[in-house]
Structures are given as structure tokens and as C-alpha cells.
Scaffold this motif. Structure first.
Motif, PDB file in Angstrom:
ATOM      1  N   ILE A 188      -8.849   7.476  -3.767  1.00 20.19           N
ATOM      2  CA  ILE A 188      -9.360   8.572  -2.937  1.00 20.19           C
ATOM      3  C   ILE A 188      -9.468   8.025  -1.521  1.00 20.19           C
ATOM      4  O   ILE A 188     -10.233   7.084  -1.268  1.00 20.19           O
ATOM      5  N   TYR A 189      -8.661   8.566  -0.612  1.00 16.96           N
ATOM      6  CA  TYR A 189      -8.494   7.968   0.709  1.00 16.96           C
ATOM      7  C   TYR A 189      -9.068   8.840   1.810  1.00 16.96           C
ATOM      8  O   TYR A 189      -8.982  10.072   1.749  1.00 16.96           O
ATOM      9  N   ASP A 190      -9.632   8.181   2.828  1.00 19.67           N
ATOM     10  CA  ASP A 190     -10.143   8.910   3.983  1.00 19.67           C
ATOM     11  C   ASP A 190      -9.106   8.914   5.107  1.00 19.67           C
ATOM     12  O   ASP A 190      -7.992   8.396   4.952  1.00 19.67           O
ATOM     13  N   SER A 191      -9.472   9.509   6.225  1.00 15.62           N
ATOM     14  CA  SER A 191      -8.499   9.674   7.308  1.00 15.62           C
ATOM     15  C   SER A 191      -8.036   8.329   7.861  1.00 15.62           C
ATOM     16  O   SER A 191      -6.876   8.193   8.263  1.00 15.62           O
ATOM     17  N   TYR A 245      -5.377   7.032   5.504  1.00 17.90           N
ATOM     18  CA  TYR A 245      -4.107   7.733   5.724  1.00 17.90           C
ATOM     19  C   TYR A 245      -3.412   7.262   6.987  1.00 17.90           C
ATOM     20  O   TYR A 245      -2.184   7.146   7.014  1.00 17.90           O
ATOM     21  N   ALA A 246      -4.194   6.975   8.032  1.00 19.80           N
ATOM     22  CA  ALA A 246      -3.581   6.468   9.262  1.00 19.80           C
ATOM     23  C   ALA A 246      -2.801   5.191   8.977  1.00 19.80           C
ATOM     24  O   ALA A 246      -1.698   4.989   9.490  1.00 19.80           O
ATOM     25  N   VAL A 247      -3.364   4.340   8.126  1.00 20.27           N
ATOM     26  CA  VAL A 247      -2.700   3.090   7.744  1.00 20.27           C
ATOM     27  C   VAL A 247      -1.492   3.379   6.845  1.00 20.27           C
ATOM     28  O   VAL A 247      -0.388   2.860   7.056  1.00 20.27           O
ATOM     29  N   MET A 248      -1.687   4.197   5.825  1.00 25.90           N
ATOM     30  CA  MET A 248      -0.644   4.438   4.827  1.00 25.90           C
ATOM     31  C   MET A 248       0.594   5.092   5.437  1.00 25.90           C
ATOM     32  O   MET A 248       1.724   4.715   5.105  1.00 25.90           O
ATOM     33  N   LEU A 249       0.388   6.044   6.325  1.00 26.76           N
ATOM     34  CA  LEU A 249       1.534   6.730   6.920  1.00 26.76           C
ATOM     35  C   LEU A 249       2.310   5.776   7.820  1.00 26.76           C
ATOM     36  O   LEU A 249       3.546   5.811   7.859  1.00 26.76           O
ATOM     37  N   ARG A 250       1.591   4.896   8.534  1.00 33.55           N
ATOM     38  CA  ARG A 250       2.273   3.853   9.307  1.00 33.55           C
ATOM     39  C   ARG A 250       3.090   2.951   8.377  1.00 33.55           C
ATOM     40  O   ARG A 250       4.225   2.572   8.699  1.00 33.55           O
ATOM     41  N   ASP A 251       2.489   2.589   7.249  1.00 34.15           N
ATOM     42  CA  ASP A 251       3.167   1.684   6.315  1.00 34.15           C
ATOM     43  C   ASP A 251       4.384   2.339   5.668  1.00 34.15           C
ATOM     44  O   ASP A 251       5.396   1.673   5.419  1.00 34.15           O
ATOM     45  N   VAL A 252       4.300   3.639   5.370  1.00 33.30           N
ATOM     46  CA  VAL A 252       5.460   4.342   4.817  1.00 33.30           C
ATOM     47  C   VAL A 252       6.618   4.288   5.814  1.00 33.30           C
ATOM     48  O   VAL A 252       7.759   3.955   5.455  1.00 33.30           O
ATOM     49  N   ARG A 253       6.332   4.594   7.081  1.00 34.75           N
ATOM     50  CA  ARG A 253       7.388   4.571   8.109  1.00 34.75           C
ATOM     51  C   ARG A 253       7.945   3.170   8.283  1.00 34.75           C
ATOM     52  O   ARG A 253       9.166   2.975   8.415  1.00 34.75           O
ATOM     53  N   GLU A 272      -2.281  17.659  -0.225  1.00 31.49           N
ATOM     54  CA  GLU A 272      -2.158  17.580   1.230  1.00 31.49           C
ATOM     55  C   GLU A 272      -1.804  16.162   1.665  1.00 31.49           C
ATOM     56  O   GLU A 272      -0.922  15.950   2.508  1.00 31.49           O
ATOM     57  N   GLY A 273      -2.473  15.191   1.067  1.00 32.08           N
ATOM     58  CA  GLY A 273      -2.179  13.792   1.384  1.00 32.08           C
ATOM     59  C   GLY A 273      -0.773  13.407   0.971  1.00 32.08           C
ATOM     60  O   GLY A 273      -0.067  12.687   1.697  1.00 32.08           O
ATOM     61  N   LEU A 274      -0.352  13.898  -0.195  1.00 30.95           N
ATOM     62  CA  LEU A 274       1.003  13.607  -0.672  1.00 30.95           C
ATOM     63  C   LEU A 274       2.036  14.204   0.283  1.00 30.95           C
ATOM     64  O   LEU A 274       3.035  13.549   0.619  1.00 30.95           O
ATOM     65  N   GLN A 275       1.789  15.424   0.747  1.00 26.98           N
ATOM     66  CA  GLN A 275       2.736  16.049   1.669  1.00 26.98           C
ATOM     67  C   GLN A 275       2.837  15.255   2.973  1.00 26.98           C
ATOM     68  O   GLN A 275       3.919  15.108   3.545  1.00 26.98           O
ATOM     69  N   ARG A 276       1.713  14.703   3.423  1.00 29.88           N
ATOM     70  CA  ARG A 276       1.735  13.886   4.638  1.00 29.88           C
ATOM     71  C   ARG A 276       2.580  12.630   4.430  1.00 29.88           C
ATOM     72  O   ARG A 276       3.336  12.216   5.318  1.00 29.88           O
ATOM     73  N   ALA A 277       2.465  12.035   3.241  1.00 25.56           N
ATOM     74  CA  ALA A 277       3.271  10.845   2.941  1.00 25.56           C
ATOM     75  C   ALA A 277       4.756  11.203   2.872  1.00 25.56           C
ATOM     76  O   ALA A 277       5.609  10.451   3.355  1.00 25.56           O
ATOM     77  N   ILE A 278       5.063  12.360   2.284  1.00 26.62           N
ATOM     78  CA  ILE A 278       6.456  12.817   2.205  1.00 26.62           C
ATOM     79  C   ILE A 278       7.017  13.039   3.607  1.00 26.62           C
ATOM     80  O   ILE A 278       8.154  12.645   3.910  1.00 26.62           O
ATOM     81  N   ASP A 279       6.212  13.649   4.476  1.00 25.48           N
ATOM     82  CA  ASP A 279       6.660  13.878   5.853  1.00 25.48           C
ATOM     83  C   ASP A 279       6.926  12.557   6.557  1.00 25.48           C
ATOM     84  O   ASP A 279       7.931  12.408   7.271  1.00 25.48           O
ATOM     85  N   ALA A 280       6.036  11.580   6.345  1.00 29.57           N
ATOM     86  CA  ALA A 280       6.218  10.263   6.968  1.00 29.57           C
ATOM     87  C   ALA A 280       7.464   9.565   6.421  1.00 29.57           C
ATOM     88  O   ALA A 280       8.153   8.839   7.146  1.00 29.57           O
TER      89      ALA A 280
END
Length: 233
Positions: A70-73, A76-84, A108-116
Motif C-alpha cells: 500500500i503506497y503513498d504519493s 509513487y513518485a519513486v516507483m514511477l521514476r524507477d519504471v521509466r 489508479e496506481g496501476l494505471q499510473r505505472a502503465i502510463d510511466a
């Protein structure tokens, strides 16, 4: 049983692991660090070096800490950077998973990761096994075309204790874009019977193909080869 080859994914934590797994016949790697914590995001240097060292696909876990799924904002800031960053470093896919406080897939979080990920596919990892309802969670994941694999132990600590759950998920995944990737607790002496009873088409090995069966030990090329031969038989 159809003679479609069973995909063999092996966890790698070092370049040497990756090379040993490839020599033994692994089809794909899951690259992690901190295997003792269930796997955390590896460094950029590690991703680049492993991608350069092997010809098979390298799936990279993106998991910033082992406290929960369960992740906070900030997470997510870290994870989306790491995905890219993983994509830029040559990763084939990101291995990621996120849940809401009520233990449903965090859409919603999954969609953000997919977008990244921007076209790179995703594997949803064993956060899935902590979902409130596995069937419901799987149906949610089937709604996301970017999620091509779901790594699961059928909701049990060892996948060997969940053949019925895995078989049900495999049936649900039939004729979809998504593959059930069975892992956690698989052993060489039981994998063939497990695959034949569940009809699973992809398996994930960690400690089962390591020296002395220890998670922190190196990958044993001969054990990977034995897994490959058992699956091919």
C-alpha cells in the motif's frame, strides 16, 4: 497436454546469477535486489550490466520498500521514476504491484505505472496474493492490456500448497493476453507434477534453483538446466 513450451523465469540478483540462469536454459529473468525481503528495485547500474550480459529478457522489479504493498504519493513518485529508468536501462518489463488499504488492486496506481511504462509490459507481482479476493483481483488485472503476467502462489506461502487455486486462475486466463506465472516455493522434485496438474504455462524459480536451495546463494546453472529439462519432458 499441449506441447507449448513452459516458460521458465529465474530470479537473478547479480550479473553472475543472470549468466548462470541463461546458460541453464532460463527463458527470462526477474532482476531484484534484497531477495531476503522478497525483492526490491535493483540499481540502474545493475539493470544496465545484466541487460548487457544476457540475451534473454530482463524483467525488473520496481518495489521501493518491503513494508507493505500500500503506497503513498512519495512511494509513487519513486516507483514511477524507477519504471521509466528501468525501461531506459533496457528492461523488458517492470514487475510491480499495488493494493488499496482494503486489499484490492489499486487501479489508479496501476494505471499510473502503465502510463510511466509507456508501452513496456508489466508483471503484477505477489502483492496479488495479499488481495482480498484473488478471482476478483485477477478479473481487475485482465482489464489492463499492459499487464501480461501475474506472479502468484495462489494466495498461499508456497505455490505447491495451492494447485487448485492456480488451476482456476489458469482457466480464467485462457484466451486472454495475461499469463499466470506460478512461483514461490517451487522445487525441482515437484515442478513437473505441479505443471501437469495445474496446466500452468509459466513458472518462476528463486531459491529452488540456487546452491543448497538458499535464497541468498548464487544461481546453480545445473539446477536451472534440470528445471528446463523437467519442463520440456
Amino acid at each position: 497436454m499441449p506441447h507449448e513450451r513452459v516458460l521458465l523465469e529465474v530470479i537473478a540478483t547479480t550479473v553472475a546469477d543472470a549468466q548462470a540462469a541463461e546458460r541453464g536454459g532460463a527463458d527470462r529473468l526477474e532482476l531484484v535486489t534484497a531477495i531476503g525481503e522478497g525483492g526490491l528495485t535493483p540499481s540502474i547500474g545493475m539493470i544496465e550490466a545484466v541487460v548487457a550480459a544476457v540475451a534473454i529478457p530482463v524483467n525488473v522489479i520496481v518495489r521501493p520498500h518491503s513494508r507493505s504493498f500500500i503506497y503513498d504519493s512519495n512511494d509513487y513518485a519513486v516507483m514511477l521514476r524507477d519504471v521509466r529508468a528501468a525501461k531506459l536501462a533496457g528492461a523488458h518489463a517492470a514487475v510491480i504491484g499495488m493494493l488499496t488499504p482494503s486489499h484490492e488492486v489499486d487501479r489508479e496506481g496501476l494505471q499510473r505505472a502503465i502510463d510511466a511504462a509507456d508501452g513496456m509490459s508489466l508483471t503484477f507481482h505477489r502483492a496479488f496474493d495479499e488481495a482480498r479476493d484473488l478471482q476478483e483481483a485477477f478479473d481487475v488485472l485482465l482489464g489492463f492490456d499492459a499487464v501480461t503476467d501475474v506472479l502468484t502462489s495462489g494466495g498461499k506461502p508456497s505455490v505447491l500448497d495451492a494447485p487448485a487455486q492456480i488451476a482456476t486462475l489458469v482457466q480464467r486466463a485462457a484466451h486472454t493476453h495475461c499469463t499466470v506465472l506460478a512461483g514461490a516455493g517451487l522445487t525441482l522434485d515437484r515442478v513437473a507434477q505441479f505443471v501437469s496438474s495445474t496446466r500452468v504455462r509459466a513458472v518462476h524459480f528463486g531459491s529452488g534453483v540456487r546452491i543448497d536451495g538458499k535464497g541468498l546463494a548464487p544461481v546453480d546453472e545445473n539446477k536451472v538446466r534440470r528445471a528446463r529439462n523437467l519442463l520440456d519432458a
